[in-house]
Design a protein around this motif. Sequence first.
Motif, PDB file in Angstrom:
ATOM      1  N   PRO A 219      11.020  -8.240   6.116  1.00 50.23           N
ATOM      2  CA  PRO A 219      10.764  -6.803   6.287  1.00 50.23           C
ATOM      3  C   PRO A 219      11.086  -5.993   5.038  1.00 50.23           C
ATOM      4  O   PRO A 219      10.357  -5.039   4.714  1.00 50.23           O
ATOM      5  N   ALA A 220      12.170  -6.349   4.335  1.00 51.33           N
ATOM      6  CA  ALA A 220      12.538  -5.598   3.139  1.00 51.33           C
ATOM      7  C   ALA A 220      11.495  -5.769   2.041  1.00 51.33           C
ATOM      8  O   ALA A 220      11.174  -4.815   1.313  1.00 51.33           O
ATOM      9  N   VAL A 221      10.941  -6.967   1.920  1.00 50.24           N
ATOM     10  CA  VAL A 221       9.898  -7.215   0.919  1.00 50.24           C
ATOM     11  C   VAL A 221       8.629  -6.473   1.314  1.00 50.24           C
ATOM     12  O   VAL A 221       7.952  -5.865   0.467  1.00 50.24           O
ATOM     13  N   GLN A 222       8.286  -6.507   2.592  1.00 49.09           N
ATOM     14  CA  GLN A 222       7.094  -5.786   3.058  1.00 49.09           C
ATOM     15  C   GLN A 222       7.221  -4.290   2.781  1.00 49.09           C
ATOM     16  O   GLN A 222       6.249  -3.640   2.379  1.00 49.09           O
ATOM     17  N   GLU A 223       8.427  -3.767   2.962  1.00 54.57           N
ATOM     18  CA  GLU A 223       8.664  -2.347   2.682  1.00 54.57           C
ATOM     19  C   GLU A 223       8.556  -2.083   1.186  1.00 54.57           C
ATOM     20  O   GLU A 223       7.973  -1.078   0.749  1.00 54.57           O
ATOM     21  N   HIS A 224       9.123  -2.981   0.376  1.00 51.58           N
ATOM     22  CA  HIS A 224       9.064  -2.836  -1.087  1.00 51.58           C
ATOM     23  C   HIS A 224       7.620  -2.841  -1.575  1.00 51.58           C
ATOM     24  O   HIS A 224       7.258  -2.079  -2.487  1.00 51.58           O
ATOM     25  N   LEU A 225       6.784  -3.680  -0.957  1.00 50.17           N
ATOM     26  CA  LEU A 225       5.383  -3.775  -1.349  1.00 50.17           C
ATOM     27  C   LEU A 225       4.529  -2.657  -0.760  1.00 50.17           C
ATOM     28  O   LEU A 225       3.343  -2.544  -1.082  1.00 50.17           O
ATOM     29  N   LYS A 226       5.150  -1.842   0.105  1.00 48.78           N
ATOM     30  CA  LYS A 226       4.442  -0.737   0.768  1.00 48.78           C
ATOM     31  C   LYS A 226       3.217  -1.236   1.534  1.00 48.78           C
ATOM     32  O   LYS A 226       2.108  -0.680   1.438  1.00 48.78           O
ATOM     33  N   LEU A 227       3.429  -2.309   2.314  1.00 51.96           N
ATOM     34  CA  LEU A 227       2.336  -2.864   3.113  1.00 51.96           C
ATOM     35  C   LEU A 227       2.075  -1.990   4.330  1.00 51.96           C
ATOM     36  O   LEU A 227       3.001  -1.508   4.982  1.00 51.96           O
ATOM     37  N   SER A 228       0.826  -1.797   4.635  1.00 52.10           N
ATOM     38  CA  SER A 228       0.445  -1.063   5.840  1.00 52.10           C
ATOM     39  C   SER A 228       0.692  -1.941   7.065  1.00 52.10           C
ATOM     40  O   SER A 228       0.994  -3.135   6.945  1.00 52.10           O
TER      41      SER A 228
END
Length: 403
Positions: A219-228
Amino acid sequence: MTLCLVASAQEAPRPALPTIAWELIPPAQQYTRLLSIPSVRRAIGVEEIPTELLQELGAKDDVARKDGSASKEPDRVPSERPDESSSKRLAERIEERLGKEAARRLEELRYQSLGLKFALRADPGLAQELKVSEDQRTRIDALPIGGLPPRLGGGDSKEVQEKELAILDDTQREKWVARRGPHYEDRLPLLLAVQSQPHRLRVPPYLSGASYAALLVDPAVQEHLKLSAGDRTRADRLAGELKEGDREIASQHPAEVEAAELVKMAEERRTAVRESIAKALSKPVERRLSEILRQNQGLLPGLRADPEIARGIALTPQQLQEIALLFQSGTLPRPPRPTDDPGDLQGQFREYRRRVDDILAEEVLTEEQRETWREMTGEPADLQVFVLPFLPNLPPGVVQASR
């Protein structure tokens, strides 16, 4: 003569028994390695190496730079003993280009760096001049290599030199001392190479697909990548596909394969994984994900597991062996031991990789290589992620040493 690399002071003394086989590098590379060191050039009274000599040595890039850094072209380790006539012609060319006195002192330093054991192998005429007996040759061949750690077949340089002289008679000793010339106090390179032995490696159950998958579902990586929300769904689905793809590839190969085959397998898998991520999400997402992965794997495991890193950093054979000696001498920290607390172990691994990277960057890499590594890892990501790469053993292609 002192060494460029020194074993840890806490290292317990061990018998000077070689655990690896050493052999001479070609004569041209021996001279090139000596001339690449500014203090050696000063010792022989030469400021600039003539272009014609650089071309004849086939190592223009090796000694053109004043800092003594080596060429990015890999050394080729000889499989046969040096040809005496070609070595003699090379020495004559060096004398023509540098002058008699400079060439004579360079030859003395070459003998000092080689030591008696390898000088006899490098120069068949020396054995004839010294009239070394079979018994003497056996005793000389049993000597350790001066200046290397005992575990690498080395011993204290001064003690080795004393043992050399003790084996020779008075006449031989006088001739050998004359060949060596005045003692050189500064650093000299090791003019040897570790014989590379073919070996088979176990195919890991997971390749790079599992490493990228671990990041994709974090989740932290997904947030960092700004994934929709849609991207996160695709990322979760892709992560499962990548891990399954790793398992399928591993099942198609025997349990152990040749090192070159494993490297090829890993590179092909990594390329396929990155293409899949770029297609399912986007190229910028794949690029940033690769940067994060490299940050968390570290430089040393990256050199082993990612051929793109190996090509980008382009370590010289001498740098590769500097890493080997740092690792084997105990200078580099050892990986943490498993604990009952996974979170604690992950923290220890992150700190371990940070310390290893710092040492390698400071002790081995050039500024240009450090900049390349910074570009390949991108902006530091403040993420507490944990990715298990290949264990940080010695990088493939470690066949050279320096001292």
